[in-house]
Write a protein that holds these residues in place. Structure first.
Motif, PDB file in Angstrom:
ATOM      1  N   LEU A  88       0.816  -1.216   0.000  1.00  0.00           N
ATOM      2  CA  LEU A  88       0.000   0.000   0.000  1.00  0.00           C
ATOM      3  C   LEU A  88       0.850   1.267   0.000  1.00  0.00           C
ATOM      4  O   LEU A  88       0.383   2.321  -0.439  1.00  0.00           O
ATOM      5  CB  LEU A  88      -0.962  -0.013   1.195  1.00  0.00           C
ATOM      6  CG  LEU A  88      -2.072  -1.065   1.089  1.00  0.00           C
ATOM      7  CD1 LEU A  88      -2.925  -1.083   2.348  1.00  0.00           C
ATOM      8  CD2 LEU A  88      -2.944  -0.816  -0.130  1.00  0.00           C
ATOM      9  N   LYS A 104       8.963   1.093  -6.166  1.00  0.00           N
ATOM     10  CA  LYS A 104       8.797   0.860  -4.730  1.00  0.00           C
ATOM     11  C   LYS A 104       9.853   1.615  -3.925  1.00  0.00           C
ATOM     12  O   LYS A 104       9.561   2.133  -2.842  1.00  0.00           O
ATOM     13  CB  LYS A 104       8.845  -0.644  -4.442  1.00  0.00           C
ATOM     14  CG  LYS A 104       7.631  -1.400  -4.974  1.00  0.00           C
ATOM     15  CD  LYS A 104       7.738  -2.891  -4.697  1.00  0.00           C
ATOM     16  CE  LYS A 104       6.553  -3.649  -5.309  1.00  0.00           C
ATOM     17  NZ  LYS A 104       5.254  -3.254  -4.736  1.00  0.00           N
ATOM     18  N   THR A 113       0.929   0.983 -10.871  1.00  0.00           N
ATOM     19  CA  THR A 113       0.886  -0.220 -10.060  1.00  0.00           C
ATOM     20  C   THR A 113       2.024  -1.183 -10.365  1.00  0.00           C
ATOM     21  O   THR A 113       2.767  -1.576  -9.488  1.00  0.00           O
ATOM     22  CB  THR A 113      -0.455  -0.939 -10.263  1.00  0.00           C
ATOM     23  OG1 THR A 113      -1.505  -0.042  -9.929  1.00  0.00           O
ATOM     24  CG2 THR A 113      -0.550  -2.160  -9.362  1.00  0.00           C
ATOM     25  N   THR A 114       2.160  -1.616 -11.622  1.00  0.00           N
ATOM     26  CA  THR A 114       3.194  -2.600 -11.949  1.00  0.00           C
ATOM     27  C   THR A 114       3.795  -2.308 -13.301  1.00  0.00           C
ATOM     28  O   THR A 114       3.265  -1.547 -14.099  1.00  0.00           O
ATOM     29  CB  THR A 114       2.626  -4.047 -11.986  1.00  0.00           C
ATOM     30  OG1 THR A 114       1.771  -4.152 -13.121  1.00  0.00           O
ATOM     31  CG2 THR A 114       1.855  -4.385 -10.727  1.00  0.00           C
ATOM     32  N   ARG A 159      -7.183   0.046 -11.662  1.00  0.00           N
ATOM     33  CA  ARG A 159      -6.060   0.312 -10.783  1.00  0.00           C
ATOM     34  C   ARG A 159      -5.219   1.469 -11.281  1.00  0.00           C
ATOM     35  O   ARG A 159      -5.166   1.759 -12.469  1.00  0.00           O
ATOM     36  CB  ARG A 159      -5.178  -0.940 -10.683  1.00  0.00           C
ATOM     37  CG  ARG A 159      -5.878  -2.116 -10.009  1.00  0.00           C
ATOM     38  CD  ARG A 159      -5.835  -1.986  -8.505  1.00  0.00           C
ATOM     39  NE  ARG A 159      -4.469  -2.053  -8.061  1.00  0.00           N
ATOM     40  CZ  ARG A 159      -3.782  -3.184  -7.953  1.00  0.00           C
ATOM     41  NH1 ARG A 159      -4.310  -4.325  -8.279  1.00  0.00           N
ATOM     42  NH2 ARG A 159      -2.535  -3.157  -7.510  1.00  0.00           N
ATOM     43  N   ASN A 160      -4.533   2.137 -10.358  1.00  0.00           N
ATOM     44  CA  ASN A 160      -3.689   3.278 -10.712  1.00  0.00           C
ATOM     45  C   ASN A 160      -2.609   2.881 -11.712  1.00  0.00           C
ATOM     46  O   ASN A 160      -2.105   1.754 -11.695  1.00  0.00           O
ATOM     47  CB  ASN A 160      -3.015   3.834  -9.452  1.00  0.00           C
ATOM     48  CG  ASN A 160      -4.025   4.441  -8.502  1.00  0.00           C
ATOM     49  OD1 ASN A 160      -4.969   5.089  -8.938  1.00  0.00           O
ATOM     50  ND2 ASN A 160      -3.832   4.220  -7.221  1.00  0.00           N
ATOM     51  N   CYS A 171       1.475  -3.042 -16.451  1.00  0.00           N
ATOM     52  CA  CYS A 171       0.155  -2.409 -16.432  1.00  0.00           C
ATOM     53  C   CYS A 171      -0.399  -2.192 -17.830  1.00  0.00           C
ATOM     54  O   CYS A 171      -1.579  -1.910 -17.985  1.00  0.00           O
ATOM     55  CB  CYS A 171       0.205  -1.074 -15.689  1.00  0.00           C
ATOM     56  SG  CYS A 171       1.277   0.156 -16.464  1.00  0.00           S
ATOM     57  N   SER A 213       3.627   1.450  -1.843  1.00  0.00           N
ATOM     58  CA  SER A 213       3.966   1.570  -3.261  1.00  0.00           C
ATOM     59  C   SER A 213       2.759   1.983  -4.091  1.00  0.00           C
ATOM     60  O   SER A 213       2.907   2.544  -5.171  1.00  0.00           O
ATOM     61  CB  SER A 213       4.546   0.257  -3.792  1.00  0.00           C
ATOM     62  OG  SER A 213       3.585  -0.769  -3.791  1.00  0.00           O
ATOM     63  N   GLU A 214       1.549   1.736  -3.586  1.00  0.00           N
ATOM     64  CA  GLU A 214       0.333   2.168  -4.268  1.00  0.00           C
ATOM     65  C   GLU A 214      -0.031   3.618  -3.960  1.00  0.00           C
ATOM     66  O   GLU A 214      -0.982   4.155  -4.527  1.00  0.00           O
ATOM     67  CB  GLU A 214      -0.839   1.268  -3.857  1.00  0.00           C
ATOM     68  CG  GLU A 214      -0.755  -0.142  -4.394  1.00  0.00           C
ATOM     69  CD  GLU A 214      -1.010  -0.200  -5.887  1.00  0.00           C
ATOM     70  OE1 GLU A 214      -2.119   0.133  -6.325  1.00  0.00           O
ATOM     71  OE2 GLU A 214      -0.078  -0.555  -6.624  1.00  0.00           O
TER      72      GLU A 214
END
Length: 285
Positions: free
Chosen positions: A58, A228, A112-113, A108-109, A116, A60-61
């Motif tokens: 959370l 992150k 995120t990854t 999702r934002n 994405c 990193s989010e």
């Protein structure tokens, strides 16, 4: 609760000789992260430090930045086929009063990854504008770390990997001071999970931002790991393997010092060289 390692029977063949023996394997189980009772994400992880993993995820989010914003984290009853008994594979995160809860029913934002599916520029901008602790990008920043100190980190990381020594199947992330002192190390089947566990423990202990630390990872440096580090306010990320192109772009964009192929006295500095004590005669070609 799931164990960090499990035993399995294997057939071993050595120089034509066949035998059977038990082998120690790293455990891998799914963990569902819920936010305020609503499903948010599922990750495959090595059981252990589950609350720190959820908290670090959370961070990193962009949802959490301090322990004061976190009310609690609890295990929930998981679907086990045994009357809803607790599987210890579902955790629910409750935010403190007044902390906004993102609408997790929406897409999702974008940060995120690394998978994405959005364009690189959008991902870079999202991390740069969302982090609560922008890194100092000034070339006048005082030198924080010596290359010789970085060179010693892989061996210190490996020496502290207790589960890896038994299984050979875990990634690791470690937090060091700029003098090379080991502060924390976490292991997990997923490299991103190991970093989340490091960051989550720091959040729980009220230590964010980690602005005077070096993050060392045992594998490659992906966009996700750079993200992150930036979201936790970590100024230096070092990896024993290669970074991706988008990871380097994000490091340059945010001012992170990114070091790859850190092996022995050899390393590649991809961004943020102003934080290293480099020789004035170093080649720039």
């Amino acid at each position: 609760m799931g164990r960090v390692t499990e035993r399995r029977r294997v057939i071993r063949i050595r120089d034509g000789a066949v035998s059977t023996r038990p082998d120690t394997l790293v455990a891998e189980e799914p963990m569902e992260i819920r936010l305020g009772g609503k499903p948010l994400a599922i990750t495959m992880r090595t059981p252990g430090d589950d609350f720190a993993l959820a908290a670090g995820f959370l961070v990193s989010e962009g949802v959490l930045a301090s322990a004061a914003e976190l009310a609690n984290i609890v295990y929930c009853a998981g679907a086990t086929g045994e009357g809803g008994s607790n599987s210890y594979n579902v955790v629910d995160v409750r935010l403190a009063d007044g902390v906004p809860v993102p609408d997790i029913t929406l897409e999702r934002n974008v940060y995120t990854t690394s998978s994405c599916g959005l364009c690189g520029k959008a991902s870079l901008d999202a991390v740069r504008t969302t982090t609560r602790w922008p890194l100092d990008t000034s070339p006048d920043t005082p030198v924080l770390i010596e290359p010789a100190t970085l060179s010693a980190l892989p061996d210190r990381l490996r020496a502290a990997q207790r589960v890896f020594e038994r299984t050979g199947g875990l990634h690791a992330a470690a937090l060091f001071t700029t003098d090379g002192e080991l502060l924390d190390i976490r292991e997990d089947v997923g490299r991103h999970n190991a970093v989340d566990k490091i960051v989550g423990r720091a959040l729980q202990q009220g230590q964010l931002p980690l602005s005077s630390c070096v993050l060392m990872v045992s594998g490659r440096a992906s966009f996700e790991l750079v993200q992150k580090a930036v979201m936790a306010g970590i100024p230096v990320l070092a990896a024993v393997s290669a970074p991706s192109s988008l990871a380097v772009d994000l490091a340059v964009e945010t001012g992170l010092t990114l070091v790859g192929f850190l092996r022995g006295t050899s390393m590649n500095v991809y961004a943020g060289e102003h934080r290293l004590a480099l020789s004035a005669a170093a080649s720039t070609d």
